[in-house]
Design a protein around this motif. Structure first.
Motif, PDB file in Angstrom:
ATOM      1  N   ASP A 242     -40.514  28.879 -32.698  1.00  0.00           N
ATOM      2  CA  ASP A 242     -41.304  29.154 -31.501  1.00  0.00           C
ATOM      3  C   ASP A 242     -40.607  29.462 -30.071  1.00  0.00           C
TER       4      ASP A 242
ATOM      5  N   GLY B 211     -39.486  23.880 -34.593  1.00  0.00           N
ATOM      6  CA  GLY B 211     -39.708  24.543 -33.430  1.00  0.00           C
ATOM      7  C   GLY B 211     -38.871  25.736 -32.724  1.00  0.00           C
TER       8      GLY B 211
ATOM      9  N   ARG C 147     -45.858  11.863 -25.061  1.00  0.00           N
ATOM     10  CA  ARG C 147     -47.364  12.097 -25.136  1.00  0.00           C
ATOM     11  C   ARG C 147     -47.620  13.592 -24.491  1.00  0.00           C
ATOM     12  N   ARG C 148     -46.941  13.752 -23.431  1.00  0.00           N
ATOM     13  CA  ARG C 148     -47.335  15.067 -23.047  1.00  0.00           C
ATOM     14  C   ARG C 148     -46.077  15.695 -22.005  1.00  0.00           C
TER      15      ARG C 148
ATOM     16  N   ARG D 247     -40.924  10.794 -28.941  1.00  0.00           N
ATOM     17  CA  ARG D 247     -42.216  11.040 -29.292  1.00  0.00           C
ATOM     18  C   ARG D 247     -43.122  10.902 -27.975  1.00  0.00           C
TER      19      ARG D 247
ATOM     20  N   GLU E 160     -46.061  23.072 -27.480  1.00  0.00           N
ATOM     21  CA  GLU E 160     -46.951  23.317 -28.463  1.00  0.00           C
ATOM     22  C   GLU E 160     -45.985  23.221 -29.970  1.00  0.00           C
ATOM     23  N   ALA E 161     -44.837  23.486 -30.128  1.00  0.00           N
ATOM     24  CA  ALA E 161     -44.174  23.064 -31.343  1.00  0.00           C
ATOM     25  C   ALA E 161     -44.031  21.528 -31.534  1.00  0.00           C
ATOM     26  N   VAL E 162     -43.722  20.976 -30.583  1.00  0.00           N
ATOM     27  CA  VAL E 162     -44.039  19.446 -30.881  1.00  0.00           C
ATOM     28  C   VAL E 162     -45.412  19.027 -31.171  1.00  0.00           C
ATOM     29  N   GLY E 163     -46.454  19.492 -30.608  1.00  0.00           N
ATOM     30  CA  GLY E 163     -47.625  19.261 -30.921  1.00  0.00           C
ATOM     31  C   GLY E 163     -48.349  18.373 -29.775  1.00  0.00           C
ATOM     32  N   ILE E 164     -47.641  18.354 -28.472  1.00  0.00           N
ATOM     33  CA  ILE E 164     -48.350  17.875 -27.291  1.00  0.00           C
ATOM     34  C   ILE E 164     -48.767  18.673 -26.457  1.00  0.00           C
TER      35      ILE E 164
ATOM     36  N   ALA F 231     -39.358  15.409 -29.484  1.00  0.00           N
ATOM     37  CA  ALA F 231     -39.468  14.819 -30.866  1.00  0.00           C
ATOM     38  C   ALA F 231     -38.869  13.588 -30.825  1.00  0.00           C
TER      39      ALA F 231
END
Length: 189
Positions: A48, A45, A81-82, A79, A98-102, A76
């Protein structure tokens, strides 16, 4: 402040920032993986973050980059969630999410009853009212305050429920954790 106590506090911050004297396994893992990961951890990330900083032409590039990298590692490691960001916060924080996917949720006004465990709130400067920060911490959301005002710092320091808190000169991080007793560490943040 006495010069000798200032030296003692800076030594204590240095020790805790590297994991020395951090006896809680949760806090120690967080220090070694997120706060001061050393050279052996690399995060994809970071690319990014650099791309977002270049796109928005950030004036405080080194400081904002360092804050965004810390935020990425925390999200990360925990963990989350948002990520909850106030309106007008740098677009770099959205790139971190976005890099972490949340999802990154921006808010103009936050209520403590619609946040909970797994949420992470980033609070640059004085974006939140101290009472809201207190409610968010009680409901289980983690908070990272960047350059907090004294009122916000006091609201975070008043949180003494289960979890951990990292106090730095410029950044304060509070992470509620119902499975551990409260611990507080001075850090070089």
């Amino acid at each position: 402040m006495n010069p000798l106590s200032a030296i003692g506090h800076s030594y204590l911050r240095w020790r805790h920032s590297r994991g020395f004297g951090v006896h809680s396994p949760f806090a120690y893992n967080l220090v070694k993986m997120a706060v001061r990961p050393g050279r052996r951890y690399g995060y994809y990330g970071y690319y990014d973050i650099d791309r977002a900083l270049l796109a928005e032409g950030a004036g405080e590039y080194p400081r904002l980059r360092r804050d965004a990298m810390l935020l990425l590692r925390l999200l990360a490691s925990l963990r989350s969630r948002r990520l909850l960001c106030p309106e007008g916060s740098p677009a770099t924080f959205k790139a971190v999410a976005e890099a972490v996917g949340i999802p990154c949720v921006t808010f103009s006004r936050l209520h403590g009853n619609n946040v909970g465990y797994g949420d992470f709130i980033v609070c640059p400067n004085d974006c939140l009212v101290p009472d809201i920060i207190r409610q968010c911490l009680i409901s289980g959301a983690a908070v990272m305050a960047i350059s907090p005002t004294p009122e916000i710092r006091n609201a975070i320091e008043a949180f003494r429920d289960n979890g951990t808190r990292f106090d730095g000169k410029r950044i304060v991080i509070a992470i509620p954790n119902p499975d551990m007793a409260f611990v507080d560490y001075e850090m070089k943040l």
